[in-house]
Write a protein that holds these residues in place. Sequence first.
Motif, PDB file in Angstrom:
ATOM      1  N   UNK A 188       0.828  -1.203   0.000  1.00 18.36           N
ATOM      2  CA  UNK A 188       0.000   0.000   0.000  1.00 18.36           C
ATOM      3  C   UNK A 188       0.858   1.248   0.000  1.00 18.36           C
ATOM      4  N   UNK A 189       2.082   1.135  -0.526  1.00 13.96           N
ATOM      5  CA  UNK A 189       3.036   2.238  -0.466  1.00 13.96           C
ATOM      6  C   UNK A 189       2.772   3.260  -1.552  1.00 13.96           C
ATOM      7  N   UNK A 190       2.609   4.510  -1.146  1.00 15.17           N
ATOM      8  CA  UNK A 190       2.493   5.646  -2.055  1.00 15.17           C
ATOM      9  C   UNK A 190       3.566   6.657  -1.659  1.00 15.17           C
ATOM     10  N   UNK A 191       4.594   6.835  -2.484  1.00 11.98           N
ATOM     11  CA  UNK A 191       5.724   7.687  -2.077  1.00 11.98           C
ATOM     12  C   UNK A 191       5.318   9.089  -1.645  1.00 11.98           C
ATOM     13  N   UNK A 192       4.458   9.741  -2.422  1.00  7.91           N
ATOM     14  CA  UNK A 192       4.076  11.104  -2.109  1.00  7.91           C
ATOM     15  C   UNK A 192       3.261  11.167  -0.821  1.00  7.91           C
TER      16      UNK A 192
END
Length: 408
Positions: A188-192
């Motif tokens: 569930x990784x979203x950098x921003x």
Amino acid sequence: MTIDGDGLYLVAGLALLLGAVLPRLLRRYAVSAPIAFIGAGMLLGPAVDRTHLSPIAEPTLTKHLAALTVIVALMGVGLAIDRPINLFTWTVTWRLLFVAMPAGIAALTGVGWLLGLAPATALLVAAVLAPTDPVLASDVQVDGPTTGEDAELDEDDEVRFALTSEAGLNDGLAAPFVYLAVFIATKSFSPWQWVAWDVVGKAVIGVAIGFGAGWLLGRMTFSAPARSLRLSESREPVLALAMTLGVYGLTQVLHGYGFIAVFVAALTLRSVESKHEFHGELHDFIGELEHILTWGVLLLLGAAVTAGLLEPLTLTGAAVGVLLVVVVRPLLGWLSLARSGLRRSERWAISAFGVRGVSSVYYLAATGAHFRDELPWLWATLGFTVILSVVLHGIAATPVMRFLERRS
């Protein structure tokens, strides 16, 4: 014989008596009280019901007990620091926080990956073990606030100040890296989103609430318009505990970093009428509570070891712990303090004394549900690392600090 029910009161009484006596008995020896408490827990373990001693079986209880111990310790170290927070006078602290800690997380993640760990697991181990501990490092921290009309503030030597201020802030600053490991594991990784919310947003909330609450309570305590309304006049040191719980609870409810908020609140309260003697009373009260909680955590850790906490430990886990304590932290700490103006002996002392402890227990208890398959191994690795750190640093702390005091 197994003790349960009312017999636990006897165990608790003996443990508190032990806690009152041990520090005095060990004062002249190179053995810290935390080492003795872990050993006592291992001896008491077979005599109590160990069904619920495992942090795997009781993650919620483990998380809340560890969190309470950490926030009480953070309030204590915040009240103990004489030096007002400043961009320039805290230079050594900023180097440890923003150079040594991220570099250490990256290095230990790489080590774990090379040893065969999955990327998310390697990052979790590195992040959970990243914060140095305000609970178990009392032997190398500042003694307490300097108060009184004739007191000169900022009497703390640079080694004690650096280790205290670092431990006060990196418990909260490690959180984004812990959550990054969870995001990678759950895909569930979203950098921003991670940068904007977990790195910046939650930290800003923690700092804002900590500063606001510390300033407001400081004014209520020392500068209320009516003398009868000033909390310092009541001489009720329980104010420190009320502030600790209230600030942490409010920050967590608003999804900020509670550890950061508590430490900032303590520093802000300390800056209001900084020489007032009531600061010493607040610090002494919170220090006694911290000691009781610390004794309990260490006794439970020792008992958990006898209940099989370390059985899943592998050579990989042991290697991770040894490399962190003996190589990664000392080396990266030393490099981060290059050209800092410190003597070589001070640089080595600050770099070496990165004690691991209760804050690591909190983070693993809070996030371990996302790593169910690796959880026994994770707890074994954490337990081994904490015990190794407590033993090595506990033995070295007294002679090293005495050597530095003679040099200065």
